[in-house]
Design a protein around this motif. Structure first.
Motif, PDB file in Angstrom:
ATOM      1  N   MET A 119      47.472  42.147  25.136  1.00  0.00           N
ATOM      2  CA  MET A 119      46.294  41.811  25.934  1.00  0.00           C
ATOM      3  C   MET A 119      45.679  43.058  26.574  1.00  0.00           C
ATOM      4  O   MET A 119      44.463  43.195  26.644  1.00  0.00           O
ATOM      5  N   ILE A 120      46.529  43.967  27.044  1.00  0.00           N
ATOM      6  CA  ILE A 120      46.011  45.217  27.618  1.00  0.00           C
ATOM      7  C   ILE A 120      45.276  46.001  26.532  1.00  0.00           C
ATOM      8  O   ILE A 120      44.177  46.512  26.733  1.00  0.00           O
ATOM      9  N   VAL A 123      41.737  44.367  25.887  1.00  0.00           N
ATOM     10  CA  VAL A 123      40.620  44.691  26.792  1.00  0.00           C
ATOM     11  C   VAL A 123      40.212  46.162  26.655  1.00  0.00           C
ATOM     12  O   VAL A 123      39.021  46.487  26.733  1.00  0.00           O
ATOM     13  N   GLY A 329      34.136  48.749  33.535  1.00  0.00           N
ATOM     14  CA  GLY A 329      34.754  47.648  34.263  1.00  0.00           C
ATOM     15  C   GLY A 329      35.730  46.847  33.415  1.00  0.00           C
ATOM     16  O   GLY A 329      36.669  46.253  33.921  1.00  0.00           O
ATOM     17  N   THR A 330      35.484  46.833  32.094  1.00  0.00           N
ATOM     18  CA  THR A 330      36.357  46.076  31.199  1.00  0.00           C
ATOM     19  C   THR A 330      37.670  46.805  30.962  1.00  0.00           C
ATOM     20  O   THR A 330      38.726  46.190  30.863  1.00  0.00           O
ATOM     21  N   PHE A 331      37.604  48.137  30.881  1.00  0.00           N
ATOM     22  CA  PHE A 331      38.796  48.946  30.594  1.00  0.00           C
ATOM     23  C   PHE A 331      39.844  48.739  31.679  1.00  0.00           C
ATOM     24  O   PHE A 331      39.526  48.638  32.856  1.00  0.00           O
ATOM     25  N   ASP A 332      41.097  48.672  31.260  1.00  0.00           N
ATOM     26  CA  ASP A 332      42.190  48.544  32.227  1.00  0.00           C
ATOM     27  C   ASP A 332      42.694  49.939  32.590  1.00  0.00           C
ATOM     28  O   ASP A 332      43.473  50.539  31.860  1.00  0.00           O
ATOM     29  N   SER A 334      44.689  51.007  34.742  1.00  0.00           N
ATOM     30  CA  SER A 334      46.112  51.224  35.038  1.00  0.00           C
ATOM     31  C   SER A 334      46.915  51.401  33.747  1.00  0.00           C
ATOM     32  O   SER A 334      48.129  51.574  33.783  1.00  0.00           O
ATOM     33  N   SER A 335      46.210  51.381  32.601  1.00  0.00           N
ATOM     34  CA  SER A 335      46.904  51.564  31.322  1.00  0.00           C
ATOM     35  C   SER A 335      47.599  52.912  31.207  1.00  0.00           C
ATOM     36  O   SER A 335      48.632  53.030  30.562  1.00  0.00           O
TER      37      SER A 335
ATOM     38  N   LYS B  46      42.591  41.040  38.020  1.00  0.00           N
ATOM     39  CA  LYS B  46      42.544  41.301  36.589  1.00  0.00           C
ATOM     40  C   LYS B  46      43.749  42.151  36.165  1.00  0.00           C
ATOM     41  O   LYS B  46      44.440  41.807  35.211  1.00  0.00           O
ATOM     42  N   LEU B  50      46.856  40.956  33.766  1.00  0.00           N
ATOM     43  CA  LEU B  50      47.079  41.672  32.505  1.00  0.00           C
ATOM     44  C   LEU B  50      48.507  42.208  32.397  1.00  0.00           C
ATOM     45  O   LEU B  50      49.080  42.235  31.320  1.00  0.00           O
ATOM     46  N   HIS B  51      49.057  42.633  33.523  1.00  0.00           N
ATOM     47  CA  HIS B  51      50.350  43.318  33.466  1.00  0.00           C
ATOM     48  C   HIS B  51      51.533  42.410  33.758  1.00  0.00           C
ATOM     49  O   HIS B  51      52.664  42.874  33.797  1.00  0.00           O
TER      50      HIS B  51
END
Lengths: 477, 139
Positions: A119-120, A123, A329-332, A334-335, B46, B50-51
């Motif tokens: 899911m990460i 997105v 805004g869509t990008f995560d 914290s990846s 969010k 996600l995490h």
């Protein structure tokens, strides 16, 4: 679960206001996603109107916003390019049918098996694709284009500090469109890429041959869109659940998405799904009930009817600026931390998902590959048996079943055991099947031939049960 | 004295320092209760979803985040309860404080410099300005 009256009318004032805010924020995205898909801006606008209105009745998550989305638009690009709009409409109808069937078959349970690494990746890949789709609209066109994209971005990120009531994208659009018109600078506009018709959508049946051949063409697209749409929808509904501290009907939502796409296809709309960004805006603006989604759709249509002439004059660089903000805004973000801290296999699954999507431009392929890869990693992990030795006690760590027994048996084949009596400790293990029992018996017999007596200890109840059952069968020979 | 003491917590060291002061205030009156407010920030929903693998896992993570303050209050044998709110931290704390007519707000300051404060906004500053009751900002 609240009753229907509560879901509609328990929050009227805030729902109406937030619906209006969402409608304003939907316009640029609906246009931009139409441009990505390669269809007229009207298609995305009609889609957003119809899906929002239908889902407000048919959905399972009150307060969530569904409309034309980037994830879906990206999937339909080749279909539109090769076969045209009518095939897209047919594919949209089929997407709806597939989603409806998935919903009836309780798809939400299956979706739980999509790991969060995937899911990460989903997105992030989506954000990257939305961003790269903007490049052709501002790279190497003119200096003024760069200037307008830059000013748009500055406005988008600074205005919310001072003006909280009106969404920043709207202010940026109004201000910069007027500047562009009055100063007469030469910029590409939305009108250059399509037309806006100030009419309500009408019912028509897509002009495609209703044959097996058509089905063959649209089915792969419909299947991808059905899966990707439900994936983003269920993720969004979890986020809305979390923000509002309430629960929602996930399978009901899947059915609702199906109904919405099915109807949209007959009104000249493209397949859509729930939108994370817009749903977050809705909840933040106070929207909680079905009314907020309904108002978003209705007010959007009202705006098109009233402002259609002005919409075509929006300069593309402003739209591009807004879409860059959407992708950021869509990008995560914290990846990056996740890549450092998560288990290596999870990080790899996330990266693989992103790379495959960006390479194939197909979110469904990335998700499928990500799920498969993490399934393989899971099997490898679960089929690894470790054995530790302390004196005469050999402790087994891991599951004993058909795929994992080799390591277990080989250890005792190679082990250099000096004592005449050992204990095998199963407290960290469990025997799952015939192969597991067989492996244990094999080890016992193997060691017996070497003159070593084995005692099995700490077997849990279910392992004991399966051992006893099979032992009975075997010793009766 | 102060009967209903609102302790705004983000689970950080600052919040633990604020908790110490809240305990001091509570010690003046046997009937007083410390109401530990933890705001789940909309902006983090969010990322958290996600995490985490499930809503249950998110709940555990958040409990962990607030555990230092809770642990401290338990060790001090304080009379306290916890309240979870959702929204933007500053306005939510103020709204709760005004709705519940709490007697005093105790809140830790993150100690941001001028630039950080301009960008991030100071929660404690906002709370102090807008709440209808006294506020104790703990450095």
């Amino acid at each position: 679960m609240q009753n229907l009256k509560q879901q509609w009318f328990s929050n009227i004032r805030a729902d109406i206001l937030s619906g209006i805010v969402v409608a304003l924020a939907l316009i640029p995205e609906a246009i931009a996603f139409s441009i990505i898909a390669g269809v007229d801006p009207m298609v995305g606008l009609y889609t957003s109107f119809i899906i929002a209105v239908v889902i407000s009745f048919a959905g399972g998550r009150p307060g969530m916003i569904s409309a034309a989305t980037g994830a879906m638009a990206l999937l339909m690009v080749p279909l539109v390019k090769d076969y045209g709009l009518d095939y897209l409409l047919a594919a949209t109808i089929l997407t709806g049918i597939i989603q409806l069937i998935f919903g009836i078959c309780k798809v939400a349970k299956v979706m739980k098996f999509v790991p969060n690494a995937v899911m990460i990746g989903f997105v992030n890949a989506l954000a990257i694709l939305i961003f790269t789709a903007q490049l052709e609209h501002f790279i190497g066109i003119s200096t003024m284009t760069y200037v307008f994209v830059g000013i748009t971005l500055i406005l988008l990120y600074t205005l919310p500090r001072f003006i909280k009531v009106i969404p920043a994208p709207l202010i940026a659009i109004v201000a910069l469109t007027s500047i562009a018109i009055f100063s007469g600078v030469n910029l590409k506009t939305v009108g250059d890429l399509g037309t806006i018709t100030q009419t309500f959508p009408s019912f028509f049946i897509p002009d495609v041959p209703w044959s097996f051949e058509t089905l063959q063409i649209i089915l792969p697209y419909s299947l991808s869109m059905a899966i990707v749409g439900l994936l983003e929808t269920l993720l969004t509904s979890q986020i809305v659940d979390d923000m509002t501290g309430t629960e929602s009907n996930k399978n009901g939502e899947a059915r609702g998405q199906g109904i919405a796409n099915f109807i949209t296809g007959f009104f000249g709309g493209m397949a859509g799904c729930a939108m994370i960004g817009q749903s977050v805006i809705n909840v933040k603006s106070g929207g909680r009930g079905r009314l907020s989604t309904f108002i978003a759709g209705i007010f959007l249509m009202f705006l098109i009817i009233v402002l259609g002439d002005l919409v075509v004059q929006i300069p593309m660089p402003v739209l591009v600026g807004i879409m860059i903000m959407v992708s950021i805004g869509t990008f995560d973000w914290s990846s990056f931390k996740y890549l450092m801290k998560a288990p290596r296999t999870d990080a790899l699954v996330m990266l693989a998902t992103v790379v495959i999507v960006v390479y194939t431009h197909d979110l469904s392929k990335g998700v499928l590959a990500g799920v498969l890869l993490s399934a393989i990693f899971f099997v490898i992990k679960i089929s690894t048996v470790k054995i530790s030795n302390k004196g005469n006690r050999y402790s087994i760590h891991g599951q004993l079943f058909f795929a994992s027994i080799d390591g277990f048996v080989n250890y005792f084949k190679k082990a250099d055991i000096q004592s005449e009596k050992i204990q095998i400790d199963f407290s960290g293990s469990r025997i799952w099947d015939d192969s597991g029992v067989g492996a244990v018996l094999k080890v016992v017999e193997l060691l017996k031939t070497k003159g070593i007596q084995v005692e099995l200890i700490e077997l849990d109840t279910s392992s004991k049960k399966i051992m006893d059952k099979l032992n009975g069968v075997l010793s009766s020979h | 004295m102060y009967k209903h003491i609102l302790l705004a917590s983000d689970g950080s060291e600052n919040a633990v320092r604020a908790a110490k002061e809240a305990v001091k205030l509570a010690s003046y009156d046997k009937e007083s209760i410390i109401d530990v407010i933890y705001v789940i920030d909309y902006e983090k929903s969010k990322t958290d979803v996600l995490h985490a693998n499930s809503s249950e896992a998110i709940d555990v993570e958040r409990r962990k985040k607030n555990s230092k303050v809770i642990q401290f209050l338990q060790e001090e044998n304080a009379n306290f309860k916890t309240t979870i709110l959702r929204g933007k931290p500053g306005p939510e704390i103020v709204r709760y404080a005004n709705d519940q007519e709490v007697d005093i707000i105790v809140i830790g300051s993150r100690g941001l410099n001028t630039l950080q404060e301009m960008v991030l906004g100071s929660v404690s500053h906002k709370v102090m300005k807008r709440a209808h009751c006294p506020a104790l900002i703990v450095k």
